[in-house]
Write a protein that holds these residues in place. Structure first.
Motif, PDB file in Angstrom:
ATOM      1  N   VAL A  91       1.156  -0.999  -0.028  1.00  9.34           N
ATOM      2  CA  VAL A  91      -0.032  -0.014  -0.184  1.00  9.34           C
ATOM      3  C   VAL A  91       0.883   1.057  -0.033  1.00  9.34           C
ATOM      4  O   VAL A  91       1.643   1.515   1.106  1.00  9.34           O
ATOM      5  CB  VAL A  91      -0.845   0.124   1.099  1.00  9.34           C
ATOM      6  N   PRO A  92       1.006   1.793  -1.088  1.00 10.44           N
ATOM      7  CA  PRO A  92       2.100   3.125  -1.338  1.00 10.44           C
ATOM      8  C   PRO A  92       2.066   3.962  -0.068  1.00 10.44           C
ATOM      9  O   PRO A  92       3.070   4.471   0.211  1.00 10.44           O
ATOM     10  CB  PRO A  92       2.025   3.456  -2.826  1.00 10.44           C
ATOM     11  N   SER A  93       0.741   4.259   0.283  1.00  8.37           N
ATOM     12  CA  SER A  93       0.708   5.597   1.319  1.00  8.37           C
ATOM     13  C   SER A  93       1.206   4.997   2.688  1.00  8.37           C
ATOM     14  O   SER A  93       1.566   5.917   3.494  1.00  8.37           O
ATOM     15  CB  SER A  93      -0.915   5.907   1.627  1.00  8.37           C
ATOM     16  N   TYR A  96       7.046   4.039   1.518  1.00 11.96           N
ATOM     17  CA  TYR A  96       8.067   3.213   1.134  1.00 11.96           C
ATOM     18  C   TYR A  96       9.366   3.898   0.708  1.00 11.96           C
ATOM     19  O   TYR A  96       9.168   5.176   0.109  1.00 11.96           O
ATOM     20  CB  TYR A  96       7.626   2.295  -0.139  1.00 11.96           C
ATOM     21  N   GLY A  97      10.558   3.390   0.576  1.00 16.55           N
ATOM     22  CA  GLY A  97      11.588   3.978   0.005  1.00 16.55           C
ATOM     23  C   GLY A  97      11.456   4.145  -1.528  1.00 16.55           C
ATOM     24  O   GLY A  97      10.683   3.140  -2.018  1.00 16.55           O
ATOM     25  N   ARG A  98      11.972   5.079  -2.152  1.00 16.76           N
ATOM     26  CA  ARG A  98      11.701   5.221  -3.491  1.00 16.76           C
ATOM     27  C   ARG A  98      12.240   4.040  -4.234  1.00 16.76           C
ATOM     28  O   ARG A  98      11.356   3.725  -5.241  1.00 16.76           O
ATOM     29  CB  ARG A  98      12.303   6.654  -4.053  1.00 16.76           C
ATOM     30  N   ASN A 128      17.832   0.856   4.523  1.00 22.17           N
ATOM     31  CA  ASN A 128      17.727   0.054   5.707  1.00 22.17           C
ATOM     32  C   ASN A 128      16.390  -0.783   5.553  1.00 22.17           C
ATOM     33  O   ASN A 128      15.832  -1.538   6.346  1.00 22.17           O
ATOM     34  CB  ASN A 128      17.537   0.730   7.020  1.00 22.17           C
ATOM     35  N   GLY A 129      15.848  -0.976   4.196  1.00 21.59           N
ATOM     36  CA  GLY A 129      14.625  -1.656   4.119  1.00 21.59           C
ATOM     37  C   GLY A 129      14.644  -3.181   4.227  1.00 21.59           C
ATOM     38  O   GLY A 129      13.510  -3.783   4.917  1.00 21.59           O
ATOM     39  N   ALA A 130      15.905  -3.852   4.135  1.00 23.04           N
ATOM     40  CA  ALA A 130      15.807  -5.189   4.345  1.00 23.04           C
ATOM     41  C   ALA A 130      16.020  -5.551   5.916  1.00 23.04           C
ATOM     42  O   ALA A 130      15.398  -6.488   6.365  1.00 23.04           O
ATOM     43  CB  ALA A 130      17.060  -5.820   3.581  1.00 23.04           C
ATOM     44  N   ALA A 131      16.581  -4.707   6.543  1.00 23.95           N
ATOM     45  CA  ALA A 131      16.835  -4.731   7.954  1.00 23.95           C
ATOM     46  C   ALA A 131      15.618  -4.433   8.704  1.00 23.95           C
ATOM     47  O   ALA A 131      15.240  -5.200   9.678  1.00 23.95           O
ATOM     48  CB  ALA A 131      17.984  -3.599   8.677  1.00 23.95           C
ATOM     49  N   MET A 132      14.943  -3.527   8.329  1.00 21.40           N
ATOM     50  CA  MET A 132      13.632  -3.124   9.015  1.00 21.40           C
ATOM     51  C   MET A 132      12.502  -4.376   8.994  1.00 21.40           C
ATOM     52  O   MET A 132      11.624  -4.093   9.743  1.00 21.40           O
ATOM     53  CB  MET A 132      12.926  -2.199   8.437  1.00 21.40           C
ATOM     54  N   ARG A 133      12.678  -5.306   8.124  1.00 16.80           N
ATOM     55  CA  ARG A 133      11.520  -6.251   7.822  1.00 16.80           C
ATOM     56  C   ARG A 133      12.115  -7.460   8.325  1.00 16.80           C
ATOM     57  O   ARG A 133      11.477  -8.512   8.162  1.00 16.80           O
ATOM     58  CB  ARG A 133      10.945  -6.261   6.283  1.00 16.80           C
TER      59      ARG A 133
HETATM   60  N1  F2R Z   1      11.240   6.236   2.539  1.00 12.86           N
HETATM   61  C1  F2R Z   1      10.684   6.387   3.650  1.00 12.86           C
HETATM   62  N2  F2R Z   1      10.330   7.502   4.066  1.00 12.86           N
HETATM   63  C2  F2R Z   1      10.311   8.792   3.203  1.00 12.86           C
HETATM   64  C3  F2R Z   1       8.933   9.324   3.170  1.00 12.86           C
HETATM   65  C4  F2R Z   1       7.808   8.402   2.537  1.00 12.86           C
HETATM   66  C5  F2R Z   1       6.574   9.518   2.241  1.00 12.86           C
HETATM   67  N3  F2R Z   1       5.845   9.722   3.425  1.00 12.86           N
HETATM   68  C6  F2R Z   1       6.190   8.898   0.932  1.00 12.86           C
HETATM   69  O1  F2R Z   1       4.935   8.307   1.101  1.00 12.86           O
HETATM   70  O2  F2R Z   1       6.710   9.366  -0.171  1.00 12.86           O
HETATM   71  N4  F2R Z   1      10.709   5.446   4.661  1.00 12.86           N
HETATM   72  C7  F2R Z   1      10.884   3.961   4.365  1.00 12.86           C
HETATM   73  O3  F2R Z   1      11.904   3.660   3.677  1.00 12.86           O
HETATM   74  C8  F2R Z   1      13.397   3.329   4.261  1.00 12.86           C
HETATM   75  C9  F2R Z   1      13.491   2.112   3.686  1.00 12.86           C
HETATM   76  O4  F2R Z   1      13.981   2.069   2.512  1.00 12.86           O
HETATM   77  P1  F2R Z   1      14.460   0.909   1.418  1.00 12.86           P
HETATM   78  O5  F2R Z   1      13.480   0.018   1.664  1.00 12.86           O
HETATM   79  O6  F2R Z   1      15.853   0.522   1.929  1.00 12.86           O
HETATM   80  O7  F2R Z   1      14.332   1.814   0.159  1.00 12.86           O
HETATM   81  P2  F2R Z   1      15.526   2.256  -0.984  1.00 12.86           P
HETATM   82  O8  F2R Z   1      14.778   3.043  -1.949  1.00 12.86           O
HETATM   83  O9  F2R Z   1      16.074   1.274  -1.468  1.00 12.86           O
HETATM   84  O10 F2R Z   1      16.658   2.800  -0.056  1.00 12.86           O
HETATM   85  C10 F2R Z   1      16.297   3.898   1.031  1.00 12.86           C
HETATM   86  C11 F2R Z   1      17.205   5.315   0.367  1.00 12.86           C
HETATM   87  O11 F2R Z   1      18.518   4.958   0.555  1.00 12.86           O
HETATM   88  C12 F2R Z   1      19.322   5.713  -0.427  1.00 12.86           C
HETATM   89  N5  F2R Z   1      19.984   4.616  -0.902  1.00 12.86           N
HETATM   90  C13 F2R Z   1      19.843   3.307  -1.013  1.00 12.86           C
HETATM   91  N6  F2R Z   1      20.908   2.689  -1.469  1.00 12.86           N
HETATM   92  C14 F2R Z   1      21.630   3.820  -2.323  1.00 12.86           C
HETATM   93  C15 F2R Z   1      22.504   3.657  -3.135  1.00 12.86           C
HETATM   94  N7  F2R Z   1      23.142   2.490  -3.932  1.00 12.86           N
HETATM   95  N8  F2R Z   1      23.048   4.750  -3.865  1.00 12.86           N
HETATM   96  C16 F2R Z   1      22.427   5.812  -3.307  1.00 12.86           C
HETATM   97  N9  F2R Z   1      21.613   6.032  -2.548  1.00 12.86           N
HETATM   98  C17 F2R Z   1      21.064   4.779  -1.961  1.00 12.86           C
HETATM   99  C18 F2R Z   1      18.323   6.243  -1.308  1.00 12.86           C
HETATM  100  O12 F2R Z   1      18.164   7.637  -0.638  1.00 12.86           O
HETATM  101  C19 F2R Z   1      17.104   5.621  -1.202  1.00 12.86           C
HETATM  102  O13 F2R Z   1      15.882   6.521  -1.532  1.00 12.86           O
HETATM  103  C20 F2R Z   1      12.626   3.326   5.575  1.00 12.86           C
HETATM  104  O14 F2R Z   1      12.991   4.568   6.582  1.00 12.86           O
HETATM  105  C21 F2R Z   1      11.370   3.118   5.493  1.00 12.86           C
HETATM  106  O15 F2R Z   1      10.625   3.551   6.663  1.00 12.86           O
END
Ligand code: F2R
Ligand code: MG
Ligand code: MG
Length: 316
Positions: A91-93, A96-98, A128-133
């Motif tokens: 549920v995107p709302s 989630y991380g981008r 931290n998305g893999a660690a959080m879950r």
């Molecule tokens: N993303 C959020 N919150 C942001 C606000 C959300 C807003 N309310 C909305 O609806 O849009 N929270 C959640 O994301 C985090 C877990 O993220 P995950 O699953 O690891 O995602 P992703 O995108 O893989 O990584 C997160 C960010 O880390 C940086 N990053 C990761 N790898 C990178 C790389 N190789 N090079 C550069 N940057 C990298 C990026 O900024 C990613 O966006 C948790 O906090 C969860 O609560």
């Protein structure tokens, strides 16, 4: 001395509810500064007493539910089942991380999600998305560290291919397992076990620093960001600082600011695995959302995971 089935089942429940409470409480402050949060909530009790209505979890708990469902149903991580669970719970709302969003949408639409993950962050995501879950992996494989390590890696792979994203998940799963075993936490043994398992110099340095944390103010030096390396050691350190108090563990890590939902979800999962459901703040347990996959479902899921654990590891 091993724990009775009742005590251990309560620890499984404590872990999933601790994760959800930390996530939901911290979710109210995600991306806010430490100073801003402290100005509104000067004490632990002011933060813990703050919610007056249902508290809603974010992507952290929602994805942990997918991991727990996969493990409860199949007894191990099977990637296609894990991805089906992630996609059907998505549920995107929930915030989630981008990168995670792009990968999950590819899963939902039946596209090549691995390719999306590789292209979105070349070298893989170290978020931290893999660690959080990962907490359910720590519970199910609490008695088999080499299996835990491998299963945590498999649980990370669909979205997090970077070694630091994977190792963050492995360390958090191990912290949950160690917490679930301890009757009275010995900090030195706890950190020695984590450091022995640790693979990279980057996490080693952070965990050594985490082991030296003596006050809540020290936590901020470990990091509060969305990257696994800048949040997993902080959450582990907060648990080890105040192992006998869920309220302090979760509040101290929220007071660090930044990625507060995820810091508190991870710290809350380890704390709940150690303390058990009965030592969590019952008012907050009662406020966890009453949606179809809310409080009652989480308790039932913890019981299913415990039953699966008993199949893998019969009581001595
Ligand atoms: N993303 C959020 N919150 C942001 C606000 C959300 C807003 N309310 C909305 O609806 O849009 N929270 C959640 O994301 C985090 C877990 O993220 P995950 O699953 O690891 O995602 P992703 O995108 O893989 O990584 C997160 C960010 O880390 C940086 N990053 C990761 N790898 C990178 C790389 N190789 N090079 C550069 N940057 C990298 C990026 O900024 C990613 O966006 C948790 O906090 C969860 O609560
Ligand atoms: Mg979140
Ligand atoms: Mg977060």
């Amino acid at each position: 001395m091993s724990l009775s089935d009742d005590v251990l089942r309560h620890r499984f429940q404590g872990c999933l509810l601790g994760l959800a409470i930390g996530d939901a409480l911290g979710g109210k402050f995600e991306a806010q500064s430490a100073e801003g949060i402290r100005a509104r909530f000067p004490t632990v009790s002011s933060l813990i007493d703050y919610p007056q209505e249902e508290i809603w979890y974010t992507d952290d708990t929602q994805m942990a539910i997918g991991v727990a469902e996969t493990l409860a149903d199949h007894g191990e991580i099977v990637e296609r089942h894990l991805c089906t669970a992630f996609a059907s719970n998505y549920v995107p709302s929930r915030g989630y991380g981008r990168g995670a969003r792009a990968v999950l949408e590819a899963m939902e639409e039946g596209r090549d999600y691995r390719q999306v993950a590789e292209q979105y962050f070349p070298g893989g995501s170290y978020g931290n998305g893999a660690a959080m879950r990962v907490a359910p992996v720590g519970l199910l494989f609490r008695d088999d560290q080499s299996r835990l390590w491998e299963q945590a890696r498999l649980s990370a792979l669909p979205t997090h291919l970077h070694p630091l994203g994977i190792e963050g998940a492995q360390l958090l799963a191990l912290a949950v397992a160690l917490g679930s075993h301890s009757q009275s936490l010995d900090r030195d043994t706890f950190f020695t076990n984590l450091l022995t398992a640790c693979q990279s110099a980057a996490y080693r340095t952070k965990l050594e620093e985490a082991a030296r944390v003596r006050t809540a103010d020290d936590l901020s030096h470990l990091g509060n960001r969305i990257e696994a390396l800048e949040s997993v050691p902080t959450a582990i350190a907060s648990f080890a600082l105040t192992p006998e108090s869920f309220e302090e563990t979760v509040s101290h890590v929220i007071f660090v600011g930044g990625d507060t939902d995820t810091l508190a979800a991870m710290a809350g999962a380890v704390s709940g695995a150690y303390l058990g459901i009965d030592r969590l703040p019952q008012r907050l347990v009662g406020l966890v959302e009453s949606s179809p996959k809310g409080r009652s479902y989480l308790l039932e899921l913890a019981d299913r995971l415990f039953a699966r654990h008993r199949q893998l590891t019969p009581a001595a």
